[in-house]
Design an enzyme around this catalytic site. Structure first.
Site, PDB file in Angstrom:
ATOM      1  N   HIS A 388       0.898  -1.165   0.126  1.00  0.00           N
ATOM      2  CA  HIS A 388      -0.063   0.025  -0.111  1.00  0.00           C
ATOM      3  C   HIS A 388       0.951   1.240  -0.181  1.00  0.00           C
ATOM      4  O   HIS A 388       0.638   1.916  -0.871  1.00  0.00           O
ATOM      5  CB  HIS A 388      -1.037   0.163   1.197  1.00  0.00           C
ATOM      6  CG  HIS A 388      -1.722   1.408   1.453  1.00  0.00           C
ATOM      7  ND1 HIS A 388      -3.062   1.093   1.121  1.00  0.00           N
ATOM      8  CD2 HIS A 388      -1.483   2.466   1.732  1.00  0.00           C
ATOM      9  CE1 HIS A 388      -3.600   2.457   1.367  1.00  0.00           C
ATOM     10  NE2 HIS A 388      -2.663   3.226   1.850  1.00  0.00           N
ATOM     11  N   GLU A 389       1.920   1.312   1.051  1.00  0.00           N
ATOM     12  CA  GLU A 389       2.621   2.458   0.927  1.00  0.00           C
ATOM     13  C   GLU A 389       3.659   2.754  -0.109  1.00  0.00           C
ATOM     14  O   GLU A 389       3.602   3.788  -0.586  1.00  0.00           O
ATOM     15  CB  GLU A 389       3.410   2.575   2.296  1.00  0.00           C
ATOM     16  CG  GLU A 389       3.031   2.355   3.672  1.00  0.00           C
ATOM     17  CD  GLU A 389       1.680   3.309   3.637  1.00  0.00           C
ATOM     18  OE1 GLU A 389       1.752   4.450   2.955  1.00  0.00           O
ATOM     19  OE2 GLU A 389       0.849   3.349   4.507  1.00  0.00           O
ATOM     20  N   HIS A 392       1.688   4.111  -2.983  1.00  0.00           N
ATOM     21  CA  HIS A 392       1.677   5.605  -3.145  1.00  0.00           C
ATOM     22  C   HIS A 392       2.440   6.413  -4.039  1.00  0.00           C
ATOM     23  O   HIS A 392       2.445   7.193  -4.317  1.00  0.00           O
ATOM     24  CB  HIS A 392       1.452   5.981  -1.714  1.00  0.00           C
ATOM     25  CG  HIS A 392       0.240   6.195  -0.874  1.00  0.00           C
ATOM     26  ND1 HIS A 392      -0.970   6.419  -1.676  1.00  0.00           N
ATOM     27  CD2 HIS A 392      -0.261   5.239   0.249  1.00  0.00           C
ATOM     28  CE1 HIS A 392      -1.968   6.307  -0.608  1.00  0.00           C
ATOM     29  NE2 HIS A 392      -1.499   5.738   0.311  1.00  0.00           N
ATOM     30  N   TYR A 403      -4.101  14.011  -3.467  1.00  0.00           N
ATOM     31  CA  TYR A 403      -4.682  13.322  -2.149  1.00  0.00           C
ATOM     32  C   TYR A 403      -5.883  14.091  -1.600  1.00  0.00           C
ATOM     33  O   TYR A 403      -5.472  14.340  -0.321  1.00  0.00           O
ATOM     34  CB  TYR A 403      -3.432  13.179  -1.302  1.00  0.00           C
ATOM     35  CG  TYR A 403      -3.555  11.907  -0.290  1.00  0.00           C
ATOM     36  CD1 TYR A 403      -3.643  10.661  -0.742  1.00  0.00           C
ATOM     37  CD2 TYR A 403      -3.640  12.029   1.020  1.00  0.00           C
ATOM     38  CE1 TYR A 403      -3.580   9.426   0.147  1.00  0.00           C
ATOM     39  CE2 TYR A 403      -3.730  11.177   1.948  1.00  0.00           C
ATOM     40  CZ  TYR A 403      -3.717   9.862   1.413  1.00  0.00           C
ATOM     41  OH  TYR A 403      -3.926   8.806   2.377  1.00  0.00           O
ATOM     42  N   GLU A 412      -6.064   6.280  -2.583  1.00  0.00           N
ATOM     43  CA  GLU A 412      -6.158   5.226  -1.447  1.00  0.00           C
ATOM     44  C   GLU A 412      -6.498   3.824  -1.930  1.00  0.00           C
ATOM     45  O   GLU A 412      -6.061   2.936  -1.426  1.00  0.00           O
ATOM     46  CB  GLU A 412      -7.251   5.764  -0.291  1.00  0.00           C
ATOM     47  CG  GLU A 412      -6.395   6.568   0.580  1.00  0.00           C
ATOM     48  CD  GLU A 412      -5.402   5.824   1.207  1.00  0.00           C
ATOM     49  OE1 GLU A 412      -5.476   4.681   1.783  1.00  0.00           O
ATOM     50  OE2 GLU A 412      -4.356   6.257   1.468  1.00  0.00           O
ATOM     51  N   ASP A 467      -9.925  14.003   7.063  1.00  0.00           N
ATOM     52  CA  ASP A 467      -9.259  12.992   6.266  1.00  0.00           C
ATOM     53  C   ASP A 467      -8.997  13.332   4.856  1.00  0.00           C
ATOM     54  O   ASP A 467      -9.525  12.490   4.013  1.00  0.00           O
ATOM     55  CB  ASP A 467      -9.911  11.717   6.682  1.00  0.00           C
ATOM     56  CG  ASP A 467      -9.214  10.524   6.020  1.00  0.00           C
ATOM     57  OD1 ASP A 467      -7.897  10.680   5.920  1.00  0.00           O
ATOM     58  OD2 ASP A 467      -9.738   9.358   5.443  1.00  0.00           O
ATOM     59  N   HIS A 472      -9.704   7.890   3.115  1.00  0.00           N
ATOM     60  CA  HIS A 472      -9.834   6.857   3.592  1.00  0.00           C
ATOM     61  C   HIS A 472     -11.208   6.136   3.896  1.00  0.00           C
ATOM     62  O   HIS A 472     -11.477   4.908   4.618  1.00  0.00           O
ATOM     63  CB  HIS A 472      -8.964   6.663   5.007  1.00  0.00           C
ATOM     64  CG  HIS A 472      -7.581   6.808   4.829  1.00  0.00           C
ATOM     65  ND1 HIS A 472      -6.849   7.952   4.853  1.00  0.00           N
ATOM     66  CD2 HIS A 472      -6.449   5.989   4.578  1.00  0.00           C
ATOM     67  CE1 HIS A 472      -5.615   8.002   4.977  1.00  0.00           C
ATOM     68  NE2 HIS A 472      -5.347   6.782   4.601  1.00  0.00           N
TER      69      HIS A 472
END
Ligand code: L5Q
Ligand code: ZN
Ligand code: CA
Ligand code: CA
Length: 547
Positions: A388-389, A392, A403, A412, A467, A472
């Site tokens: 996931h990271e 990005h 984002y 996301e 957020d 998310h």
């Protein structure tokens, strides 16, 4: 330059004017002891002394007028000049071999020995030119060793007992180094492990010891070439070092979940690093530790013996190990070389802050908290979180999805979707590190986003400013579409469509409708408009209410 009258040399040579050692301008070899008077060796003879040695380590020049053509005469030469090296050529020097080279020069190779036992490292060479003139004498001998031992030199330990002491000193058994050896075609394990032991006289500081010089070579659990000197009288370990050169090594460790894994590490300066240089990239894959602070990137994650087996190292181990897995995935699946597709270094920092229940890509590197132990364990312990990271970073360098709001929720969702592509077998994100005391749950579910408070249809889109506009939260909608696509087409087809959409069609301000159109365009490119694959993508987005 001071001129001197000629003197008779210890070497037995008559010389005229004598030159002191001359070094190249401004360069004094560090090991030359300037106070030694080396001028006795004659006109043009270059003489080198090492610190602490009572005999020269190198004499070079025309050192004889007589010719010496065999070992007997060379030994006689040494006897005639005994005072120079303070050694008895018969008793203290053992001829190993004589080599003749293409210039016709001969090289008489000796080792100093005491009662026939070689002095460790005490090689001594006499060189003659093609005419038999002695042109050089070099080596490192220790005259003090000859008379150091009283009585007969006798080992009290057997070779096997010495090897036993050596293995103990590195906290391994020979069997442990064989456990992970690859099984051969007949099922027998290859013996990668080599062990040797040789009796030597070993110099340590100003003392000499009768010792076994043991050598332990193995590949598992880490690459090593240990040299361990074991006192042959009392079994004490006198000295040891691992002679593996600077560079790539194979180490091992335990991940956050306590799982054993082999690691690509790097050895330098007696230290092993979580630093993988084995990938075909210009950079490396490296991990650092923020040591519970928030200063990035922090210090390199290191280990003294290449076995990263402390519980506290689990986060470090997994951050580098899983980053390597994600690198491999992008390289092998899409021929993408790192996040920038130009082989950039993939850096991770672990142990970020205290009780930190999150992980992130900060635009330059990945960062992982250790979790508080209740909501999360160390977050690098999950392949899907690492995927996931790092995704990005891929998104940043390709589609560049902002984002914020729908483009942020898409960003996301792309990270979660590639998390599922990499961490096969479930549609959950973070299950391996989320709520350690509760099984079966996760941070998010792509198959059922509502389990974790996310909408799974446009009709339930959450309008919020928190957020970053619910990135998310609303990611549940494209996540559900991804689940429907993957479960219909399989990972192999779905990932090709998603990667093409991400790298060819999506843009910083793409919204959910643009994502649908991008994925359909990618499916059309790969499989044709109206293909089953194309239709499956259309159906998936229909089911989440995005048109
Ligand atoms: C998140 C990355 C991960 N973090 N979800 C707030 O809600 C917030 C952050 C995240 F590695 F923890 F998964 O996905
Ligand atoms: Zn994210
Ligand atoms: Ca998962
Ligand atoms: Ca759990």
């Amino acid at each position: 330059m001071k001129k001197r009258t000629s003197i008779m040399l210890a070497l037995g040579l008559t010389v005229g004017s004598v030159l002191p050692i001359t070094a190249a301008a401004n360069t004094t070899p560090y090991n030359v002891t300037a106070s030694k008077d080396a001028s006795q060796f004659g006109k043009d003879a270059k003489v080198t002394w090492k610190k602490g040695q009572t005999v020269p380590s190198f004499v070079h020049g025309k050192l004889s007028t007589k010719v010496y053509k065999d070992q007997a005469s060379v030994k006689q030469f040494l006897k005639d000049n005994k005072s120079l090296y303070q050694l008895d050529a018969d008793k203290d020097l053992t001829l190993l071999d004589v080599q003749t080279d293409e210039l016709g020069s001969k090289h008489y190779n000796f080792v100093q020995s005491v009662q026939g036992i070689p002095v460790d490292g005490a090689k001594f060479k006499v060189h003659t030119d093609k005419n038999g003139i002695i042109t050089a004498i070099n080596g490192d001998v220790f005259p003090a060793a000859s008379n150091y031992f009283k009585g007969n030199l006798k080992a009290q330990l057997t070779k096997d007992a010495a090897l036993d002491k050596a293995w103990k000193s590195i906290h391994l058994t020979k069997e442990e180094t064989l456990t992970n050896a690859e099984a051969g075609p007949t099922g027998t394990k290859f013996e990668d492990t080599v062990e040797k032991a040789e009796l030597v006289v070993y110099k340590k500081e100003n003392d000499f010891y009768l010792a076994y010089k043991t050598n332990l070579q193995f590949i598992q659990p880490y690459g090593a070439n240990w040299v361990v000197y074991v006192d042959a009288v009392n079994g004490n370990v006198l000295d040891s070092y691992n002679a593996v050169a600077d560079g790539a090594t194979t180490g091992s460790g335990y991940g956050v979940l306590g799982d054993y894994k082999t690691l690509n590490t790097y050895y330098s300066n007696s230290t092993y690093y979580l630093y993988d240089v084995t990938k075909p990239m210009s950079g490396v894959i490296e991990t650092r530790t923020a040591q519970s602070r928030t200063v990035l990137p922090g210090n390199y994650s290191v280990d003294a013996d290449n076995q990263f087996n402390a519980v506290s190292q689990g986060a470090d181990v997994d951050a580098n190990y899983y980053a390597g897995k994600v690198y491999d995935y992008y390289k092998n699946t899409f021929n993408r070389n790192s996040f920038d597709n130009n082989g950039a270094t993939i850096r991770s920092s672990v142990h970020y802050s205290r009780n930190y229940n999150n992980a992130f890509w900060n635009g330059s590197q990945m960062v992982y908290g250790d979790g508080d132990g209740v909501t999360f364990r160390a977050l690098s312990g999950a392949l899907d979180v690492v995927a996931h990271e790092l995704t990005h970073a891929v998104t940043e360098r390709t589609a560049g999805l902002d984002y914020l709001n729908q483009s942020g929720a898409l960003n996301e969702s792309i990270s979660d979707t590639f998390g599922v592509f990499l961490d096969k077998g479930d549609y959950l994100i973070g299950e391996d590190v989320y709520t350690p005391s509760k099984s079966g749950d996760a941070l998010r579910s792509l198959s059922n986003p509502t389990l974790y408070g996310q909408p799974d249809n446009m009709s339930n889109f959450v309008n919020t400013t928190s957020d970053n506009g619910g990135v998310h939260t609303n990611s549940g909608i494209p996540n559900k579409a991804a689940y429907l696509t993957i479960s219909s087409l399989g990972t192999s087809v779905a990932e090709k469509i998603y990667y093409r959409a991400l790298t060819v069609y999506l843009n910083p301000q793409s919204n959910f409708s643009d994502a649908r159109a991008s994925l359909l365009a990618a499916a059309a490119d790969l499989y044709g408009t109206g293909s089953t694959q194309y239709n499956a993508v259309a159906s998936a987005w229909n089911q989440v209410g995005v048109y």
